[in-house]
Design an enzyme around this catalytic site. Sequence first.
Site: not given
Lengths: 764, 764
Positions: B341-342, B483, B598-599
Amino acid sequence: MIYYKVKKEENQIYLIEDKLDKRYTSKTETVFTQCNGYLGVRASYETKMLQESRGMFVTGLYHKAGAHEVSELVNCPDIIEMDICINEEKVNLDTCSLKGFRRSLNVMTGELETIVNCDLEKTKGICIKTRRFASMKNRHLICHMIEVSSEEDIIVHITTGINGQITNSGVTHFDKVEARVFDKKYMHTENSCDDGQVFKVMTVCSSNRDASQEPIFGLKRRSIYGNYEYTSKSNEAFQFFKYSFVDTGTNENIADEETIKQVLGTCEKIGYEELRREHIEAFDKLWNYAKIEIEGATLEEEAEITFAQYHLFGMTPSYTSEYSVAAKGLTGEGYKGHIFWDAEIFIMPFFTSVFPEVARNLLQFRYKGLAGARDKAREYGYEGAMYPWEVAKTGKEETPLYAALNIHTGKAGKVWSGIKEHHVTADIIYALWDYYKMTGDQKFLLDYGYEMLIETAIFWCKRATFIPDKNQYEILDVIGPDEYTEHIDNNAYTNYMAYENVKIAYETISALEQELPKIYMEFAKKYDDLEDKISEWKLFLEKIYLPKANRELVIPQDDSFLSKKLLPNIEKYRNSQVKQSVLLDYSRDEVVNMQVLKQADVVMLLNMMPHLFDEETVKKNVQYYEQRTLHDSSLSYCAHAVACAEIGDIDLAYHFFEKSLEIDLDTNYQDSIDGIHSASLGGIWNCVIRGFAGVKSHMNYVEITPNLPKKWKKLKFYLKVKGQYVRIEINKDKIILKPENDIEQKVSFKINGQVYLLEKELVL
Amino acid sequence: MIYYKVKKEENQIYLIEDKLDKRYTSKTETVFTQCNGYLGVRASYETKMLQESRGMFVTGLYHKAGAHEVSELVNCPDIIEMDICINEEKVNLDTCSLKGFRRSLNVMTGELETIVNCDLEKTKGICIKTRRFASMKNRHLICHMIEVSSEEDIIVHITTGINGQITNSGVTHFDKVEARVFDKKYMHTENSCDDGQVFKVMTVCSSNRDASQEPIFGLKRRSIYGNYEYTSKSNEAFQFFKYSFVDTGTNENIADEETIKQVLGTCEKIGYEELRREHIEAFDKLWNYAKIEIEGATLEEEAEITFAQYHLFGMTPSYTSEYSVAAKGLTGEGYKGHIFWDAEIFIMPFFTSVFPEVARNLLQFRYKGLAGARDKAREYGYEGAMYPWEVAKTGKEETPLYAALNIHTGKAGKVWSGIKEHHVTADIIYALWDYYKMTGDQKFLLDYGYEMLIETAIFWCKRATFIPDKNQYEILDVIGPDEYTEHIDNNAYTNYMAYENVKIAYETISALEQELPKIYMEFAKKYDDLEDKISEWKLFLEKIYLPKANRELVIPQDDSFLSKKLLPNIEKYRNSQVKQSVLLDYSRDEVVNMQVLKQADVVMLLNMMPHLFDEETVKKNVQYYEQRTLHDSSLSYCAHAVACAEIGDIDLAYHFFEKSLEIDLDTNYQDSIDGIHSASLGGIWNCVIRGFAGVKSHMNYVEITPNLPKKWKKLKFYLKVKGQYVRIEINKDKIILKPENDIEQKVSFKINGQVYLLEKELVL
């Protein structure tokens, strides 16, 4: 001149490199390889070097990486590399300030020792000593130790494991790699090929210190590693040990992890020194019969001969008939690990004469290859068994059909050796018969040998062409051992060897009818026209053209050779450091059409069948062909040496012998980098025992007709004749034969022309 | 802090390494990569180094090496390595006595320059300067020059060519390699994969001197090289040039050797400097619109932003819709070169806003991937198009099903992202709609976009579960961008994005019926229950559960997150140099069951849909989640920065922005070694333009609501809105919009809340 220094101490012989000349990195990696007939680990230094080419090879692990590749001996994951950090600085031979360097190979034990004294930027006075060997007690085992000492207290980090990113020069053979740690201790990878072959390696590390912390294990692609940390006091030696177990096979027959863990657990328990003791004990049992003692030889000669024998043990899968000896043994990627006639003609004589059970295995390997040889004969429109020029694990032809593209034309030349180099079939039978004469092993003939004789004799009769005009059989369009001539007719070596092959078959199978009629009948059932075939063989023997010496006593190498023009400036290429340099100035076609030889076929023939020619003819031919030979094959010098020794031209023989001794050890650092020259190393033994001692097998006795080099006062060695070990001592003035045990079977020797029955010690 | 020094000279900006710290070798190889959107060549030094990891990657050359591997971006043969000998001594950075070292990347041109001053053992005072770039004029071309000077007269030997022994960390992709020299000059290899893909590279070397002798060409396995010899007078610069042409394709569509020879022949003729000029000319056409000018920013900030943009150009196959942008661009083996998706969320905004024709290609790539997305939906029991989590060349899912074995248990965990990380489908539609809003490209919708909207909306309706008790749709068992949580229900990011996806489809396709009934009928023919589907979408939009802020104003990341326990010592992991260090102390299961991220998915959501939440809610959530976020994803900081800028918390936004800027350039030498962080580099542009300039696309206008960092006095950049380039200048006290050309299409801007129609320069 050899590049390595030589030392003897407490009966151990060492080859030594006492300075680090990086040009020699790859050569020494080959020459100092740890090998035990099952596996070979190149002598790369532990920490990474710029010029290194790491390699581990395991007997029989051949794989074809794809449609455009040939089967090759797989370069296996590396277990030697270690990242050694002292106080967080990497130790590296390329970058550290080197104060001292010495690496040595003990050629009796195969143990490699490296001692490095160096300063790092922050930490000074470091000494790192590493040792390793491939065990002869358990051939799956590699034992490795590292000793670090320093003038200061230090923290040592060692990162090591199993590096599965190794390839055969960029070609991967493993389809799948699974990495594990068992019991937080045993690192393990299981690598699978797409054809069901599996390679396993497990490794465990330990130390004479308690680690500062639990080792940290990690994964990289196809690889696993552990990071170990220790503290060490100044001037105390810190020792680190790594034991690795290697196995290959299929899922059905490969060692399981529990078994391997047990072996490695025992290693950890008993330790490096004890494992080394066990290894040496096993190796010494071989050396007891193998070691050649020469009074009057230089220490260098002794080291070179022992080195050759170390590698003979290292390259030969003595314990099995599943595999044979590769052209580079287990030391490098050269020749793709394929097996040539080298195995039978150059390497087998040592085993036939001293460890005949090993020779039996190597011959049985060829028996198993009969199917491949029959296929090849059929493919080329012949019958019987035509052995392939190159084989790997199976008996089928592995010689590539085409060479690499011509760099400029983009066309790939055919590789003619696989298509036209046919003498290998007769070479195998020659070796078989030598084995039979030395051992009297009738059972081998019954089980395997007779069939090989019949099949190969059938082949040669079909291979030869009857020329009605001349009323003779000729063998047309072949390549002899000398690969600088191609598509020649009646190559002397090939014709004589084919004759010998058929002759042995004819005499043996004919005799069978009288002596073992039941066995004969079995073969007659299998080959329903056996009687016709035997008649064909008889006719072949009567009518085959065997090139004779001409008026100048020169035996023509082939029909056209003597009419070709000479290579004008041959000395240039004879003196070149670069092998095959003639091909840089002349095209292959030009070379084929000149009197210039890679190795001399006629000399090879004289070597193999000295009884056929008188002394003057031999002398003349050695001289004639020597002037035309570049010795671009490593097989050449030893053949010349034996042929010269045969006729008593000992000075010349010794000259060639010295050349042979140096082939893998000389100062040419571009040589041997892709592996040792197996055949040449076998040839060294041949020079000494078959050449100078004049040992030859005959049906009813072993002949010994010594012609020692002038400097040599005494030559002692063992032969195993008809199951009996006999110690032979050749002095200038007398020969002593001493059977090791009570003689059970009649053993006769023909010493300087006179036949003796050996019953007890014999002094002549 | 960044590791590299920064210099600006004649409008060129350089990142500089002015000493050789070998720990940074692999990082700098990545960061200084020469890449042009077609190929990337890692910035390895010419002569071999101990720690090097060489690599060249070509867009779209993906290959699956075997049943147990996934498709990956192929590490291609190396053309950079050179063996440089001066007076027969090898030049080597590990071993020479280094007197000076400087390497620099010009981030405007991508030209790499290395200057080495060194002494060898015999020859002193050597200076070697090397330069190279990947051409933007002809993207198949790599130009390379080496300049050697010395205080003494010297003989220089250079050996270089094409090294095909390079693998992807031990894995070969090429089945067959053919090496040639054309016209005694052009070295060439043609490498084939087993699936018909071909890689070709041809290279030619020349010099400003006459060679002492003809170059000698040679072959190694899979490789070809030339050996060139020159003599050079003291203090005269000897120059050596190497031009290489790279192409991939199939036998049908790859450049032929004659064409390539012509290109290289021209290179030789016009020379390095002229090729460089052409390259810069082509690159400057891009910089003209791409370059962001900031008054008040530090030189370091300018370099970092320009560096990010250099890599945006370098990683993006702007000229084709066949490929998209890999997670590590063309700079390393990391993430196997897969596309996530980046590409749409982090990298596309720059192209959508400045080079929309490139964004169009990237979206068209996803249109071509519809077949794979439909297959994936069906495979999981859904309908419509469910985009794969990772793709390579084709649109099919490439995420491996299983991770590497657990090192201790030997069990392979499932890789859940490929199975459960579903937001990517909505992300693609979000990017599509952003593109449409910026460009008004109705044709794209007609050709591709409508179909993507319909298919994805169908998917989401099937993907959601209707919960009768609650009378709502929920999206159960997903993974959000974070994640560190798996198998969660009603992930805020996923639910809102799915809502947005269906909303766009619903509104657009409904409107179609009124506005373009012919088109609507075509779709109605294709999807025979289209009307039912539209009703379903309507229902979905009414009933989908969208997590709302609770009493403390916190939007729950998912149904269970707020009830999980905190990670007690979170600061330890936030400050760790090692990414994902939390997984060293806690199992994945433990991490999943704690409030540790993680984010932050909710922050990402605020970033994407700022209009949905009030300032206080945004502030509260940024704060709340920031305390629980490890920023173990490189995507994290830029998302936080944009969300903070949105609500005017510029200090915090600037803090996160600074973190973003350093991700690939910081002093952590273990980072970036397997490739740059593509998304993060895209995120830097987003921070500046979408964050600080507050640029947002809307249906009828582009919104600009600037919130510049305090130090910044002026920010100038281009946007391309509905086909018109508009120069935007944001000052503290005024905003100037200036269309580049006469305005042809109506373009409106909403500046600080007020909408303006742009007709000519606008000063506000």
